[in-house]
Design an enzyme around this catalytic site. Structure first.
Site, short mmCIF file in Angstrom:
data_model
loop_
_atom_site.label_atom_id
_atom_site.label_comp_id
_atom_site.label_asym_id
_atom_site.label_seq_id
_atom_site.Cartn_x
_atom_site.Cartn_y
_atom_site.Cartn_z
N LYS A 83 0.85 -1.20 0.00
CA LYS A 83 0.00 0.00 0.00
C LYS A 83 0.89 1.25 0.00
O LYS A 83 1.94 1.26 0.66
CB LYS A 83 -0.89 -0.05 1.25
CG LYS A 83 -1.93 1.05 1.34
CD LYS A 83 -2.84 0.83 2.56
CE LYS A 83 -3.93 1.86 2.70
NZ LYS A 83 -4.83 1.57 3.84
N SER A 158 -9.70 1.47 2.64
CA SER A 158 -8.83 2.28 1.83
C SER A 158 -7.75 1.50 1.09
O SER A 158 -7.17 2.01 0.14
CB SER A 158 -8.16 3.34 2.70
OG SER A 158 -7.35 2.73 3.69
N SER A 182 -9.91 -1.06 6.75
CA SER A 182 -9.33 -0.88 5.42
C SER A 182 -8.58 -2.07 4.84
O SER A 182 -8.17 -2.02 3.68
CB SER A 182 -8.40 0.33 5.42
OG SER A 182 -9.17 1.50 5.35
N1 GLN Z 1 -13.46 3.47 6.17
C1 GLN Z 1 -12.78 3.82 7.37
C2 GLN Z 1 -12.45 5.29 7.38
O1 GLN Z 1 -12.68 5.93 6.39
C3 GLN Z 1 -11.56 2.97 7.56
C4 GLN Z 1 -10.31 3.51 7.00
C5 GLN Z 1 -9.11 2.69 7.33
O2 GLN Z 1 -9.20 1.62 7.92
N2 GLN Z 1 -7.95 3.20 6.96
O3 GLN Z 1 -11.98 5.80 8.36
#
Ligand code: GLN
Length: 524
Positions: A83, A158, A182
């Site tokens: 990532k 994400s 994410s």
């Molecule tokens: N969807 C969640 C957020 O927007 C999780 C994001 C993540 O785990 N980085 O905060």
């Protein structure tokens, strides 16, 4: 040839190298051209790193020639993607933001280094929501990633790029980060395995911080065994991350043991949640039945404070993000809007132009929530809820070994379908409680949903530092639902033989993917 490697698991690639069926150079070339071809439509990668890949492949081929390969671990020669919030020396680490568009890593994150030390071949950096804020990968300043199962849909986020790269057979394994879901949510949306280990199992040193009390790194793979090998490699205490813990387990050890005698918790309240799609509900109930048939005991449990998790998470997350993102000030780091008279003006203009809408929303929210007048109304109660949620899990794990439930209330949504942030946040209802408590959670594919014909994921949650429990149950589900599934548009004929039982689902087949050649491939 690339098709063949694209559908091979990490273990199969390692084995093929060991038995000299192919060289690391050959395999790496094929993987890179596979990425080139598939990423024109998927856009999972922000940067492909052929030079680093070739260099690593050469070392593997030398080890094979000298006989040293045999003593290398099971990930030697396995292509891996990272990532783009993880530093890999001399590559860009952009966090999919204009703010870091030109940032080149001067060092390598511990989790990335661990995979390199294990012999992985680094093939590139993957797309994500900007600074990991989001659930769709649409907030990437470089454009969205598409779901390999249906390119009109999001891959989740994400870590959507890592999930899509694995689902499309571009790489067998990848790393992601999970602050509120994410890893697990994109894994669920893309039909692959995704693991958020217990907080502290993996070092975050060198991973751009979002919510430091929530962030955890973990692997994506197309089968449970490969994911376990990846976690074996990246686990453990790192003096450079004071939250990391001593951990030296073999997460592959109990994969063949079955679930006889295990207690699997199910949460009736979750299954009655408003907004839970019937196809997801049915799939989770069927999975529970399979585990019961395999000898597990299903135990109903309550997590009464989980309903407050979204509220608490969307206070704690932005507060921590606000603080962590303060470092991107155009002087020490990040995009600089030059030509201003005062430093304050430069800060303001650089941050206004460098951050996208969701990043700004969270920074402003965090700043407000932590302000002297509001702190006691929001941050403080959110921390109290955090304790209650953590205690709920502690109580539940006195009765059960693992909890089974949905990852997300629905399967992958359409690109552009959800534009209202508050609506988007609600889709995190099943994943965020696990980050709040610090427990481990993983997503395991259950085949395709009956209505959408898109992948459905089951979430397994484990006691803190009992991650091996969820791997054991995941392996049982995999025996039932199949493994190594590559999204049909990207799977070759070879795949059909390689994965007995894969694609086995309810009754659906994947939606026909639309042709989408409108995305620039390769780099960003
Ligand atoms: N969807 C969640 C957020 O927007 C999780 C994001 C993540 O785990 N980085 O905060």
């Amino acid at each position: 040839m690339s098709d063949i490697f694209g559908t091979m698991s990490a273990a199969q690639i390692h084995q093929g190298l060991a038995s000299k069926e192919f060289s690391a150079a050959e395999m790496t070339d094929a993987i890179l051209s596979g990425i080139d071809a598939a990423d024109k439509s998927i856009h999972a990668f922000l940067q492909v790193t052929p030079d680093l890949a070739h260099e690593a492949a050469q070392k593997i081929d030398q080890a094979i020639a000298s006989g040293d390969f045999e003593s290398m671990g099971p990930l030697a020669g396995v292509p891996c993607a990272y990532k783009d919030n993880m530093n890999l020396r001399d590559t860009h680490t952009t966090c999919a933001s204009k703010m870091l568009e030109n940032y080149v890593s001067p060092f390598t994150a511990t989790c990335v280094q661990d995979t390199l030390d294990a012999g992985c071949i680094p093939v590139g950096k993957t797309n994500m929501d900007e600074f990991a804020f989001g659930s769709t990968t649409e907030s990437s300043v470089f454009g969205p990633t598409k779901n390999p199962w249906d390119q009109t849909r999001v891959p989740g986020g994400s870590s959507g790029g890592s999930a899509a790269a694995v689902a499309a057979g571009m790489v067998p394994v990848a790393l992601g980060s999970d602050t509120g879901g994410s890893i697990r949510q994109p894994a669920g949306f893309c039909g692959v395995v995704g693991v958020k280990p217990t907080y502290g199992v993996v070092s975050r040193y060198g991973v751009v911080a979002f919510g430091s009390s929530l962030d955890q790194v973990g692997p994506f793979a197309r089968n449970v065994h490969d994911a376990a090998e990846m976690l074996n490699a990246i686990q453990g205490r790192d003096p450079k991350d004071c939250t990391s813990q001593q951990s030296a387990k073999d997460f592959t050890a109990n994969l063949d043991e079955g679930v006889k005698g295990m207690k699997v918790g199910v949460v009736p309240a979750f299954m009655e949640s408003e907004g839970l799609a019937p196809e997801v509900k049915n799939a989770i109930e069927a999975a529970a039945k399979h585990l019961e048939d395999a000898g597990a005991e299903l135990v109903e449990i309550e997590l009464p404070n989980a309903k407050a998790a979204i509220s608490a998470y969307y206070v704690l997350g932005p507060c921590e993000a606000f603080s962590n993102l303060a470092r991107f000030d155009s002087v020490r780091y990040g995009y600089c809007d030059e030509g201003h008279k005062t430093l304050a003006e430069q800060y303001e203009a650089s941050r206004a132009k460098g951050f996208g809408a969701e990043a700004k929303r969270r920074i402003m929210l965090g700043s407000y929530l932590l302000s002297a007048n509001e702190y006691h109304n929001y941050y403080y109660p959110a921390q109290q809820i955090r304790t209650l949620i953590t205690q709920d899990y502690q109580r539940a794990f006195e009765k059960v070994d693992v909890i089974l439930g949905p990852v997300s209330p629905c399967t992958a949504f359409k690109l552009g379908e959800i534009t209202d942030p508050a609506t988007m946040y609600l889709f995190d209802m099943f994943t965020v409680p696990v980050n709040i408590s610090g427990n481990g959670g993983m997503s395991v594919p259950l085949g395709l949903g009956k209505d959408s014909s898109m992948p459905v994921g089951a979430q397994l949650i484990c006691p803190a530092f009992g991650d091996e429990n969820m791997f054991r149950v995941a392996a049982e589900l995999e025996r039932c639902y199949g493994s190594n599934t590559v999204a049909p548009d990207f799977a070759s004929a070879a795949q059909a033989n390689a994965s007995a039982g894969a694609n086995a689902s309810a009754d659906g087949s994947a939606s026909a993917a639309v042709s989408a050649d409108d995305q620039k491939g390769g780099t960003r």
